[in-house]
Enzyme design. Structure first.
Site, PDB file in Angstrom:
ATOM      1  N   LYS A 140      20.383  67.077 -17.423  1.00 40.85           N
ATOM      2  CA  LYS A 140      21.767  67.504 -17.131  1.00 40.85           C
ATOM      3  C   LYS A 140      21.815  68.987 -16.774  1.00 40.85           C
ATOM      4  O   LYS A 140      22.535  69.400 -15.868  1.00 40.85           O
ATOM      5  CB  LYS A 140      22.657  67.222 -18.345  1.00 40.85           C
ATOM      6  CG  LYS A 140      24.089  67.727 -18.182  1.00 40.85           C
ATOM      7  CD  LYS A 140      24.949  67.407 -19.390  1.00 40.85           C
ATOM      8  CE  LYS A 140      26.369  67.929 -19.193  1.00 40.85           C
ATOM      9  NZ  LYS A 140      27.262  67.565 -20.324  1.00 40.85           N
ATOM     10  N   HIS A 284       5.843  30.130   6.920  1.00 38.34           N
ATOM     11  CA  HIS A 284       7.263  30.484   6.825  1.00 38.34           C
ATOM     12  C   HIS A 284       7.913  29.900   5.577  1.00 38.34           C
ATOM     13  O   HIS A 284       8.964  29.260   5.630  1.00 38.34           O
ATOM     14  CB  HIS A 284       8.008  30.054   8.089  1.00 38.34           C
ATOM     15  CG  HIS A 284       7.496  30.705   9.332  1.00 38.34           C
ATOM     16  ND1 HIS A 284       7.431  32.069   9.489  1.00 38.34           N
ATOM     17  CD2 HIS A 284       6.990  30.172  10.477  1.00 38.34           C
ATOM     18  CE1 HIS A 284       6.921  32.350  10.685  1.00 38.34           C
ATOM     19  NE2 HIS A 284       6.642  31.224  11.301  1.00 38.34           N
TER      20      HIS A 284
END
Length: 529
Positions: A140, A284
């Site tokens: 922070k 696929h």
């Protein structure tokens, strides 16, 4: 360089101490005052490095069995004080709080403790309180403080200290802060999952250490692969050992995962064969070939024979070690990827002649993983359970009872069909030696009739030596009309398996009775989009 801040003091409090010695020695060499606590304090002191005790700073010892060590205003005040704020600086002076410019901390190994199967009490004790608070406080206040939140950043910190001799820029501190919040959010997500394993209206997904892929589904799309920590599926594709070949693309990874899952599931579905080997051929995302026999080469040949045209450029997965004979079989065939639990040295030597062929080493997937599937849609995320497990109850619904000797084949067929894209039809066959193979399949069609009539049957008809009357036709969902049964009858199919559940089930069953077809309902559909 303008804007650089000098590090004058550091707090070091870590669980993991590997490679920490070089860092603290560098801090001492730069004249940086070091504060520490507990085991870290003793570690630094044993190195002969000057270090001050946090307990002496706060006036309080470590209490509650180590649960409270650094949670004190004299620690957090020194981290959170804004250096440009006169009021903050005045209070630091009033309460004799040293400003801390560098915080090196890591977190108790919560995820590792959970994964080890430890008791709940041991797991709870690995929920870090002080460490996570230090990380958030220092991150922070990144305008003034540099936060190092994990061992992963020791190397970066060492480079920074060497390059800038104990000074940091705002860009440095903000970058380290971003990583710190990544560490803390991932930690909190892991704790949430432990306390909330079954809640379906809340989910936390933490993705770290992404690997940039060559491209996405198409070359103009960017893609990244993120690995779930402590995956339930065993090693899996995320832990695959890539033995050779160029980097995997987005499509490669999807197809490889489909191959691994389908081969593993097929392997688990067959229980009557000793020395069984499953082989899948994926194109696929769909199995164009799948076989389980008690011979490695036979499984490969039968899986390939399922649809040899589609197998070109496919992905092949084995559930047993690949040997030289198998590698030589691919000499004049083009495939993208080979997957197996292991390889002989001779096989790898043969594969090495195909420089672009990817060779992956992965163990067989567990039968049940309990994993979740995640899929994004515009503006949201869909989450569902993995489709796992085999049906164990079958219901005869026709006048002609389903041959009980074909139930093992049916279980294999359900696995094959489950891995096909809907609308899916699988035709599976048993050989005289008890081995199974996917003889033909239709998938990805907007209606079930087309999958059967125009894909499955034509592919089956290429196999002149196979008796269709002894094969079993599997549908991933119910037949909504009798037209599919009529089509199946035209080609001599005598055994059909579907989940049931249509408002026209009676009509479909009547058609089966009319044509002398045996049908069973499973009560469980297997849609796959």
């Amino acid at each position: 360089m303008a804007g650089l801040k000098k590090i004058t003091s550091a707090l070091v409090s870590v669980f993991h101490k590997e490679n920490l010695d070089e860092i603290v020695k560098k801090l001492e060499a730069l004249g940086i005052e070091i504060y520490s606590t507990g085991g870290t304090f003793r570690f630094i002191e044993d190195l002969g490095v000057s270090v001050k005790s946090v307990e002496n700073l706060t006036g309080y010892p470590s209490i509650l069995g180590g649960r409270v060590k650094t949670l004190h205003p004299k620690v957090f005040g020194g981290i959170l004080a804004r250096r440009e704020n006169e009021g903050d600086l005045s209070q630091l002076s009033e309460y004799e709080i040293p400003a801390l410019d560098l915080v090196i901390v890591d977190l108790y190994p919560f995820e590792e403790t959970v994964a080890s199967g430890a008791s709940e009490q041991d797991i709870i004790e690995k929920i870090d309180i002080g460490g996570i608070s230090l990380i958030r406080a220092a991150a922070k206040n990144f305008k003034d403080v540099l936060i190092v939140a994990s061992q992963d950043q020791y190397s970066s910190l060492s480079n920074l200290l060497n390059e800038k001799q104990g000074e940091t820029s705002i860009e440095d501190r903000k970058g380290f802060a971003a990583h710190a919040f990544s560490v803390s959010s991932n930690y909190d997500a892991a704790i949430f999952k432990y306390f909330n394993p079954e809640n379906t209206n809340q989910e936390r997904i933490s993705l770290n250490n992404g690997s940039v892929l060559r491209y996405g589904e198409n070359p103009h799309q960017q893609a990244t692969f993120y690995k779930f920590q402590n995956s339930k599926s065993g090693a899996g594709l995320s832990e695959a050992n890539v033995l050779q070949g160029k980097a995997l693309s987005y499509n490669n990874m999807l197809d490889a995962d489909a191959a691994w899952k389908s081969a593993s599931d097929a392997y688990h579905s067959v229980t009557h064969l000793e020395g069984k080997v499953a082989v899948s051929v994926i194109k696929h995302l769909n199995p164009c070939g799948l076989a389980v026999t008690n011979d490695l080469m036979k499984s490969l040949e039968m899986a390939w024979a399922g649809d040899p045209i589609s197998a070109f450029g496919g992905i092949i997965c084995f559930t047993d070690a690949v040997i030289k004979e198998v590698a030589e079989w691919f000499a004049k065939k083009f495939v993208e990827i080979i997957i197996a639990p292991s390889y002989s040295d001779e096989a790898l030597e043969v594969f090495g002649k195909k420089k672009n062929l990817r060779v992956l080493e992965i163990s067989v997937k567990p039968e049940i993983t309990g994993e979740k599937l995640f899929r994004s849609i515009s503006g949201g995320m869909l989450v569902q359970d993995e489709d796992e497990g085999l049906e164990t109850e079958f219901k005869n619904v026709t006048e002609i009872h389903f041959n009980s000797n074909k139930l093992n084949l049916t279980k294999f067929g359900l696995i094959a069909c489950k891995h096909l894209k809907s609308n899916a039809i699988a035709l599976v066959t048993e050989n005289s030696d008890g081995s199974f193979w996917l003889t033909a399949a239709g998938m990805g069609q907007p209606n079930r009739l087309d999958s059967l009539r125009y894909l499955t049957i034509p592919r089956f008809n290429l196999k002149e030596s196979v008796n269709i009357e002894e094969s079993v036709l599997i549908s991933d969902a119910f037949f909504p009309f009798r037209d599919s049964i009529e089509a199946a009858n035209e080609y001599g199919i005598k055994y059909i398996v579907e989940p049931g559940g249509s408002i026209r089930d009676d009509e479909v069953i009547e058609a089966c009775n009319e044509f002398g077809i045996a049908m069973i309902f499973t009560g469980k559909r297997h849609f796959k989009h």
